[in-house]
Scaffold this motif. Structure first.
Motif, mmCIF file in Angstrom:
data_model
loop_
_atom_site.group_PDB
_atom_site.id
_atom_site.type_symbol
_atom_site.label_atom_id
_atom_site.label_comp_id
_atom_site.label_asym_id
_atom_site.label_seq_id
_atom_site.Cartn_x
_atom_site.Cartn_y
_atom_site.Cartn_z
ATOM 1 N N GLU A 44 -0.252 11.977 -11.252
ATOM 2 C CA GLU A 44 -1.428 11.884 -10.379
ATOM 3 C C GLU A 44 -2.380 10.783 -10.828
ATOM 4 O O GLU A 44 -2.864 9.983 -10.019
ATOM 5 C CB GLU A 44 -2.159 13.227 -10.367
ATOM 6 N N GLU A 45 -2.633 10.715 -12.133
ATOM 7 C CA GLU A 45 -3.567 9.710 -12.655
ATOM 8 C C GLU A 45 -3.008 8.290 -12.535
ATOM 9 O O GLU A 45 -3.753 7.349 -12.255
ATOM 10 C CB GLU A 45 -3.879 10.016 -14.125
ATOM 11 N N ALA A 46 -1.705 8.154 -12.770
ATOM 12 C CA ALA A 46 -1.094 6.821 -12.738
ATOM 13 C C ALA A 46 -0.765 6.359 -11.323
ATOM 14 O O ALA A 46 -0.550 5.171 -11.093
ATOM 15 C CB ALA A 46 0.185 6.818 -13.589
ATOM 16 N N GLY A 47 -0.727 7.309 -10.374
ATOM 17 C CA GLY A 47 -0.342 6.954 -9.008
ATOM 18 C C GLY A 47 1.130 6.619 -8.899
ATOM 19 O O GLY A 47 1.530 5.793 -8.074
ATOM 20 N N ILE A 48 1.926 7.270 -9.733
ATOM 21 C CA ILE A 48 3.377 7.036 -9.754
ATOM 22 C C ILE A 48 4.057 8.381 -9.525
ATOM 23 O O ILE A 48 3.708 9.368 -10.171
ATOM 24 C CB ILE A 48 3.821 6.449 -11.107
ATOM 25 N N PRO A 49 5.017 8.449 -8.605
ATOM 26 C CA PRO A 49 5.681 9.732 -8.324
ATOM 27 C C PRO A 49 6.260 10.374 -9.586
ATOM 28 O O PRO A 49 6.790 9.685 -10.463
ATOM 29 C CB PRO A 49 6.789 9.346 -7.344
ATOM 30 N N GLU A 50 6.142 11.687 -9.644
ATOM 31 C CA GLU A 50 6.609 12.421 -10.822
ATOM 32 C C GLU A 50 8.088 12.168 -11.081
ATOM 33 O O GLU A 50 8.516 11.988 -12.230
ATOM 34 C CB GLU A 50 6.343 13.918 -10.611
ATOM 35 N N GLN A 51 8.892 12.138 -10.022
ATOM 36 C CA GLN A 51 10.323 11.928 -10.188
ATOM 37 C C GLN A 51 10.611 10.541 -10.770
ATOM 38 O O GLN A 51 11.545 10.359 -11.556
ATOM 39 C CB GLN A 51 11.055 12.102 -8.852
ATOM 40 N N THR A 52 9.784 9.568 -10.389
ATOM 41 C CA THR A 52 9.954 8.218 -10.930
ATOM 42 C C THR A 52 9.702 8.220 -12.435
ATOM 43 O O THR A 52 10.404 7.549 -13.201
ATOM 44 C CB THR A 52 8.985 7.238 -10.242
ATOM 45 N N ILE A 53 8.703 8.986 -12.862
ATOM 46 C CA ILE A 53 8.403 9.076 -14.295
ATOM 47 C C ILE A 53 9.570 9.704 -15.047
ATOM 48 O O ILE A 53 9.989 9.214 -16.094
ATOM 49 C CB ILE A 53 7.111 9.885 -14.521
ATOM 50 N N TYR A 54 10.116 10.787 -14.486
ATOM 51 C CA TYR A 54 11.259 11.426 -15.145
ATOM 52 C C TYR A 54 12.459 10.485 -15.207
ATOM 53 O O TYR A 54 13.184 10.432 -16.205
ATOM 54 C CB TYR A 54 11.628 12.714 -14.423
ATOM 55 N N SER A 55 12.661 9.724 -14.142
ATOM 56 C CA SER A 55 13.795 8.790 -14.112
ATOM 57 C C SER A 55 13.602 7.647 -15.102
ATOM 58 O O SER A 55 14.557 7.200 -15.765
ATOM 59 C CB SER A 55 13.969 8.221 -12.698
ATOM 60 N N ALA A 56 12.369 7.181 -15.214
ATOM 61 C CA ALA A 56 12.098 6.017 -16.058
ATOM 62 C C ALA A 56 11.998 6.368 -17.537
ATOM 63 O O ALA A 56 12.490 5.627 -18.394
ATOM 64 C CB ALA A 56 10.805 5.341 -15.598
ATOM 65 N N LEU A 57 11.358 7.501 -17.837
ATOM 66 C CA LEU A 57 11.086 7.837 -19.229
ATOM 67 C C LEU A 57 11.536 9.233 -19.637
ATOM 68 O O LEU A 57 11.817 9.481 -20.806
ATOM 69 C CB LEU A 57 9.580 7.691 -19.511
ATOM 70 N N GLY A 58 11.554 10.160 -18.689
ATOM 71 C CA GLY A 58 11.987 11.520 -19.025
ATOM 72 C C GLY A 58 10.835 12.405 -19.438
ATOM 73 O O GLY A 58 9.778 12.402 -18.815
ATOM 74 N N SER A 59 11.012 13.108 -20.525
ATOM 75 C CA SER A 59 10.062 14.121 -20.976
ATOM 76 C C SER A 59 8.800 13.504 -21.568
ATOM 77 O O SER A 59 8.717 12.298 -21.809
ATOM 78 C CB SER A 59 10.729 15.000 -22.030
ATOM 79 N N LYS A 60 7.820 14.373 -21.868
ATOM 80 C CA LYS A 60 6.602 13.910 -22.537
ATOM 81 C C LYS A 60 6.931 13.311 -23.907
ATOM 82 O O LYS A 60 6.276 12.355 -24.338
ATOM 83 C CB LYS A 60 5.612 15.067 -22.698
ATOM 84 N N ALA A 61 7.905 13.881 -24.578
ATOM 85 C CA ALA A 61 8.294 13.353 -25.887
ATOM 86 C C ALA A 61 8.770 11.909 -25.776
ATOM 87 O O ALA A 61 8.438 11.059 -26.619
ATOM 88 C CB ALA A 61 9.381 14.223 -26.511
#
Length: 201
Positions: A44-61
């Motif tokens: 939400e803060e970055a304005g990037i879809p959650e699925q994109t974040i998981y695809s690009a980087l994965g978990s919080k770790a």
């Protein structure tokens, strides 16, 4: 005719997405805490879809790993470490330890705090923090070995390492710079003087 997007351009876009996620996550981890910050909040803060974040980087770790990698690039302590080994005088080498520590903490004290918090609840994060600190300790020890003939009477390399790690503790930086209003330069000068007086003849 379809014009294909160059691979290099797509890669640059992917890297910028990862960098943006890392910047946003770092701020949120510091403000809200690692455990309280969700990937959804980062999205939400970055304005990037959650699925994109998981695809690009994965978990919080994995996001924290990316933050750590950028911290290392920004600090560029490897260059400073090389300079410390090349310095002709023992006092100059020891003072460069203060420079390296100042640089690491100036650009990344919040990252260490994030790991400390995460490690209290996540065994994997605790292991990662121990590896980071062990690598740091190894670098300090290697430099101290180059000044072993210049150590004060009764000061062994082991004792010099103990004293150095104690004085370079993040809590001292946090107290003096973040709470007491010292500049990082003043902190570096104080630490350098103290290390020289405690370790060398």
């Amino acid at each position: 005719m379809t014009v294909k997007t160059p691979i290099g351009h797509r890669q640059r876009q992917a890297e910028e997405t990862k960098a943006q996620v890392a910047r946003t996550a770092r701020r949120l981890f510091a403000e809200r805490g690692y455990l309280a910050t969700t990937v959804a909040a980062i999205s939400e803060e970055a304005g990037i879809p959650e699925q994109t974040i998981y695809s690009a980087l994965g978990s919080k770790a994995r996001i924290l790993e990316r933050i750590t990698a950028q911290w290392m690039v920004d600090a560029d302590t490897a260059t400073l470490a090389e300079r410390s080994h090349e310095a002709p005088e023992a006092a100059d080498r020891v003072r460069l330890l203060a420079t390296i520590n100042r640089r690491q903490l100036e650009v990344g004290w919040d990252v260490i705090g994030i790991y400390q918090e995460a490690g209290r609840a996540d065994a994997g994060m605790a292991r990662t923090l121990r590896r980071v600190l062990a690598a740091r300790e190894g670098e300090v020890r290697r430099l101290l070995l180059t000044v072993k003939d210049d150590l004060a009477p009764g000061v062994t390399v082991r004792r010099a390492l103990d004293v150095t790690l104690a004085l370079m503790n993040i809590e001292a930086y946090r107290l003096l710079v973040n709470e007491r209003g010292w500049t990082p330069a003043r902190y570096e000068s104080w630490l350098g003087d103290l290390l020289v007086s405690q370790l060398l003849r």
